[in-house]
Write a protein that holds these residues in place. Structure first.
Motif, PDB file in Angstrom:
ATOM      1  N   ASP A   1      -2.479   8.888  -0.320  1.00 58.81           N
ATOM      2  CA  ASP A   1      -2.649   7.463  -0.592  1.00 58.81           C
ATOM      3  C   ASP A   1      -2.585   7.263  -2.101  1.00 58.81           C
TER       4      ASP A   1
ATOM      5  N   HIS B   1       0.861  -1.177   0.000  1.00 55.29           N
ATOM      6  CA  HIS B   1       0.000   0.000   0.000  1.00 55.29           C
ATOM      7  C   HIS B   1       0.901   1.233   0.000  1.00 55.29           C
TER       8      HIS B   1
ATOM      9  N   TYR C   1     -10.145   9.680   6.038  1.00 53.12           N
ATOM     10  CA  TYR C   1     -10.268  10.071   4.634  1.00 53.12           C
ATOM     11  C   TYR C   1     -11.325  11.171   4.577  1.00 53.12           C
TER      12      TYR C   1
ATOM     13  N   ASP D   1      -2.657   4.531  -3.852  1.00 51.90           N
ATOM     14  CA  ASP D   1      -3.590   3.530  -4.368  1.00 51.90           C
ATOM     15  C   ASP D   1      -4.989   4.103  -4.583  1.00 51.90           C
ATOM     16  N   HIS D   2      -5.458   4.897  -3.621  1.00 52.92           N
ATOM     17  CA  HIS D   2      -6.810   5.453  -3.698  1.00 52.92           C
ATOM     18  C   HIS D   2      -6.844   6.856  -4.283  1.00 52.92           C
TER      19      HIS D   2
ATOM     20  N   TYR E   1     -13.342  13.570   1.864  1.00 53.44           N
ATOM     21  CA  TYR E   1     -13.590  13.730   0.434  1.00 53.44           C
ATOM     22  C   TYR E   1     -14.121  15.107   0.068  1.00 53.44           C
TER      23      TYR E   1
ATOM     24  N   GLU F   1      -6.106   9.691  -2.931  1.00 52.73           N
ATOM     25  CA  GLU F   1      -6.774  10.569  -1.963  1.00 52.73           C
ATOM     26  C   GLU F   1      -5.783  11.036  -0.902  1.00 52.73           C
TER      27      GLU F   1
END
Length: 75
Positions: free
Chosen positions: A28, A4, A54, A30-31, A56, A33
């Motif tokens: 991050d 990750h 997290y 991978d995401h 958004y 974000e």
């Protein structure tokens, strides 16, 4: 084993008055974000809390306000 990818952008100071705490603002990979990682150490009950926030639709400043609002019911 899955890897990750998290890149640290900033490490911040303590955000709670009664307990040892700190946070880091990370990205991050991978995401795709931004995430706030935080740790709270409660020496009185010998517990450590690891938080991954997290956010958004809010800013980093608003995310930090969420962290600062953490309270414990048993205090």
């Amino acid at each position: 084993m899955l890897r990750h990818e998290i890149r640290i952008k900033k490490i911040g100071p303590s955000f709670l008055n009664k307990h040892t705490s700190f946070y880091s603002i990370c990205y991050d990979e991978d995401h795709k974000e931004t995430v706030i990682n935080a740790v709270i150490h409660r020496d009185d009950i010998k517990k450590l809390y690891d938080i991954e926030l997290y956010y958004y639709d809010i800013s980093i400043a608003e995310g930090l306000e969420v962290l600062k609002s953490i309270t414990f019911l048993d205090e």
